[in-house]
Design an enzyme around this catalytic site. Structure first.
Site, PDB file in Angstrom:
ATOM      1  N   HIS A  32      44.372  30.205  42.974  1.00 42.36           N
ATOM      2  CA  HIS A  32      43.511  30.063  41.795  1.00 42.36           C
ATOM      3  C   HIS A  32      42.043  30.268  42.191  1.00 42.36           C
ATOM      4  O   HIS A  32      41.309  31.030  41.550  1.00 42.36           O
ATOM      5  CB  HIS A  32      43.749  28.658  41.215  1.00 42.36           C
ATOM      6  N   GLU A  33      41.626  29.605  43.252  1.00 45.24           N
ATOM      7  CA  GLU A  33      40.223  29.682  43.663  1.00 45.24           C
ATOM      8  C   GLU A  33      39.852  31.099  44.103  1.00 45.24           C
ATOM      9  O   GLU A  33      38.774  31.601  43.782  1.00 45.24           O
ATOM     10  CB  GLU A  33      39.943  28.673  44.784  1.00 45.24           C
ATOM     11  N   HIS A  41      39.156  33.291  41.192  1.00 41.22           N
ATOM     12  CA  HIS A  41      37.785  33.121  40.689  1.00 41.22           C
ATOM     13  C   HIS A  41      36.820  34.014  41.472  1.00 41.22           C
ATOM     14  O   HIS A  41      35.943  34.654  40.904  1.00 41.22           O
ATOM     15  CB  HIS A  41      37.316  31.678  40.865  1.00 41.22           C
ATOM     16  N   HIS A  77      38.305  29.510  32.502  1.00 39.91           N
ATOM     17  CA  HIS A  77      39.766  29.350  32.561  1.00 39.91           C
ATOM     18  C   HIS A  77      40.373  29.704  31.216  1.00 39.91           C
ATOM     19  O   HIS A  77      39.685  29.736  30.201  1.00 39.91           O
ATOM     20  CB  HIS A  77      40.112  27.886  32.890  1.00 39.91           C
TER      21      HIS A  77
HETATM   22 ZN   LIG Z   1      39.271  27.167  38.323  1.00 39.91          ZN
END
Ligand SMILES: [Zn+2]
Length: 689
Positions: free
Chosen positions: A269-270, A273, A375
């Site tokens: 997830h990171e 980003h 998100h």
């Molecule tokens: Zn996030």
């Protein structure tokens, strides 16, 4: 005769619980203690054990969009004459570990360097591919004063005065060999020139450099997060991020095997980003032909919105839309949402929800800076990997892959997308209206409320199944210490709750617009994690004497609804468990249809909704109960047409009694998961928003 002995007490606790999560000042937290006091029969020793059950929600991800001074954009890269590409042309991420990683305890270092990052990066490399690979990555130096000049027809930027002694990417220091020569304008005037060591070798054969650190930063001290990440330099031609960082908070790295999956999904997830899914990059997205979706000034940059602290995107990327939003008391209010409206995202979202008029995919509107806009809306894509918190079973769906394609920087390999059950095929009312509207409509049609629910999380727990039927779950509807904002008050009635208290009730996950839904959970003993409710994990198997429902956890198990509480019987003793409603059972697919296995006994499901009367013998006890058949198509590739079950199946003979059955004294023990025969329990449900 049924003798039920027990006294229940429930109280609301404010404040915090849950290790690893800290309540922020603006966050609400609520925890529910439910205590049962057991009396015992049959000479069992009394003890009181507190067994907390925790519905886990990680604190929301606050993706800090790097400030204008932290990011260097328009980094000029020389084009290589020959760009070496792998045969399968996947994304090439070069991982560079900071020395803080080397200073971790050996087990943690091994986990980070040999498992966590290699697995996360390998997945992302297979999933994405850069559309226009750049040459060797040679990063620009930061300036001592953050002041710099650019000259027309010169691709480099020049520091006013001096270059900074070292250049950082987030909290990590970039190695000298990855940096361009220092360029300065002394006295802030031309002529300007290059000084000091020449351009270094840079990073070859990579599309993105990821600096991985384990620094105990301020953020780690204040936010209780496992890791955070962002980009730090963008190349000049397409504005694609070419370097970024991921910092792991050293105290939060867990070497517990059961926490690995969660950490892996957090790291993926990171990194997503850092690669592109960031409100700080929306204004830099390009269309499929390589043209910017947001118009640029002469310096090549989009306008900067000082109040947001972000480059301002055009409405070709994100659009604001008003929804008419049903709330309690038959009121309809206006609800403002931001939609990502790039073409592939629109297409995938329409297909996912089966809503051909959907304008775009909703972005998170809650959780404060960093969570909102960065998100997907949690109400709509609950367990998708790019929603703002980790609740359960994270999957990276086609919608996130579409977003990465719509940056203009990547192509996505859709065969790597994971199946997202949440919201699939549920139509326009699901995706464009409030969950109250949806719940009311389903009730009127006498259909399942899934994925939402309306049972209070109370004692005893009413167990159900997760949306994908792979874990036991509970509805996260709860009482909050304060009334919810009117926009999120959904209940006109709840059984047993006085009307004046209804504004206090909602789902425990704030960023899901307080919509209540079924969530998997875990058991804790004295604050220590015991097991989770995921049916597929063998280690979650309950101990023999706590296995009332004759459950079986393992890779072939799924969650089935129990139509009645299971009773465990031996001689004169009958035991049942107050928390019931679902359990984990093995299934298999056969030519006749779906088979459910309880111990060594198989039961054929001839149609969905069929009740299976179960009676088996296990470890000297008889276990009796009723299971509900799921749809064969939910689990099998091939299914025969549904038929009515044969009569024999309904009147399965009971196994022989182990003792001669006398008049049965039934004791419902309020026994949870303590020691061998301990009675009682309390559990703590705690939730973070
Ligand atoms: Zn996030």
């Amino acid at each position: 005769m049924v003798t039920t002995l027990g006294k229940m007490a429930a109280e609301w606790g404010g404040g915090g619980c849950c290790s690893g999560s800290g309540p922020g000042p603006s966050r609400w937290s609520a925890s529910l203690w439910v205590r049962g006091v057991l009396l015992l029969l049959g000479g069992l020793p009394a003890s009181t054990t507190s067994v907390p059950v925790s519905v886990g929600t990680s604190p929301p991800c606050r993706h800090h969009v790097p400030s204008d001074t932290e990011v260097i954009n328009k980094v000029h890269l020389k084009t290589n004459h020959v760009v070496k590409r792998d045969v399968d042309e996947h994304l090439r991420i070069k991982t560079v570990y900071d020395k803080s990683i080397e200073e971790l305890l050996p087990e943690k270092r091994h986990l980070v360097k040999n498992k966590l990052f290699p697995q996360a990066i390998s997945y992302l490399e297979k999933t994405f591919q850069v559309r226009r690979p750049a040459g060797t990555i040679l990063l620009s130096r930061q300036c001592a004063t953050n002041q710099y000049l650019r000259k027309e027809n010169d691709p480099h930027r020049y520091c006013t005065g001096e270059c900074a002694p070292y250049t950082k990417c987030g909290p990590v220091i970039v190695p000298e060999e990855h940096l361009q020569q220092c360029r300065v304008c002394r006295g802030g005037k031309w002529p300007c020139g290059a000084v000091g060591v020449l351009d270094q070798e840079g990073v070859q054969d990579a599309d993105f450099v990821l600096y991985v650190g384990a620094l105990a930063t301020e953020r780690c001290r204040h936010e209780n997060i496992i890791s955070y990440a962002a980009y730090c330099q963008q190349e000049a031609k397409m504005d694609r991020p070419i370097a970024g960082y991921a910092n792991l908070c050293p105290n939060m790295i867990s070497t517990q095997p059961q926490e690995f999956i969660g950490m892996l999904s957090t790291v993926k997830h990171e990194i997503i980003h850092a690669l592109g899914f960031s409100a700080g990059l929306f204004a830099f997205y390009h269309d499929k032909d390589g043209n910017p979706l947001t118009s640029r000034f002469a310096d090549g940059l989009p306008p900067f919105n000082y109040s947001l602290g972000l480059y301002q995107w055009s409405d070709k990327v994100v659009r604001k839309v008003e929804r008419s939003w049903n709330v309690r008391d038959n009121k309809i209010v206006r609800h403002t949402v931001y939609l990502l409206v790039t073409p592939r995202v629109v297409d995938e979202a329409r297909k996912h929800f089966n809503c051909p008029i959907l304008e775009g995919m909703e972005l998170e509107n809650q959780g404060g800076m960093g969570t909102e806009l960065n998100h997907w809306e949690k109400r709509l894509l609950e367990n998708e990997a790019m929603t703002g918190s980790h609740t359960q079973n994270r999957v990276l769906s086609r919608i996130t892959l579409a977003l990465m394609e719509d940056t203009g920087w990547y192509k996505a390999n859709y065969s790597m997308a994971e199946k997202l059950d949440w919201g699939r095929g549920m139509g326009c009312d699901f995706v464009r209206k409030s969950c109250k509207f949806w719940i009311d409509q389903q009730r009127q049609k006498r259909q399942m409320l899934s994925p939402y629910c309306d049972t209070l999380r109370s004692n005893p727990l009413q167990l159900t199944c997760r949306q994908d039927q792979r874990a036991v779950a509970v509805c996260n509807l709860q009482k909050f210490p304060k009334p919810l904002p009117p926009e999120y008050q959904y209940f006109d009635e709840l059984s047993g709750i006085p009307a004046e208290d209804l504004p206090y009730y909602g789902g425990s996950v704030e960023i899901a617009d307080y919509c209540p839904f079924s969530q998997e959970f875990s058991w804790h003993l004295s604050g220590e994690y015991q097991r989770s409710s995921d049916c597929r994990i063998l280690e979650n198997q309950p101990e023999i004497f706590k296995n009332y429902g004759a459950e079986k956890y393992g890779p072939h198990s799924v969650c089935l609804i129990q139509k009645s509480a299971f009773i465990m019987e031996k001689c004169e003793r009958k035991l049942s468990y107050p928390d019931w409603g679902s359990g984990c059972y093995q299934i298999s697919c056969s030519l006749q249809g779906l088979m459910v296995w309880v111990q060594d006994t198989s039961y054929l499901c001839s149609r969905a909704g069929q009740v299976l009367p179960v009676s088996i013998q296990m470890n000297g006890w008889i276990h009796e109960g009723n299971l509900l058949c799921p749809s064969c198509w939910d689990f099998c590739e091939q299914c025969p047409p549904e038929t009515d079950p044969p009569v024999a199946n309904l009147t399965r003979a009971l196994p022989l009694d182990l003792c001669s059955r006398s008049s049965s004294l039934v004791v419902t023990l309020w026994l949870l998961l303590g020691n061998l025969f301990p009675l009682l329990a309390g559990f703590l449900l705690c939730v973070w928003h």
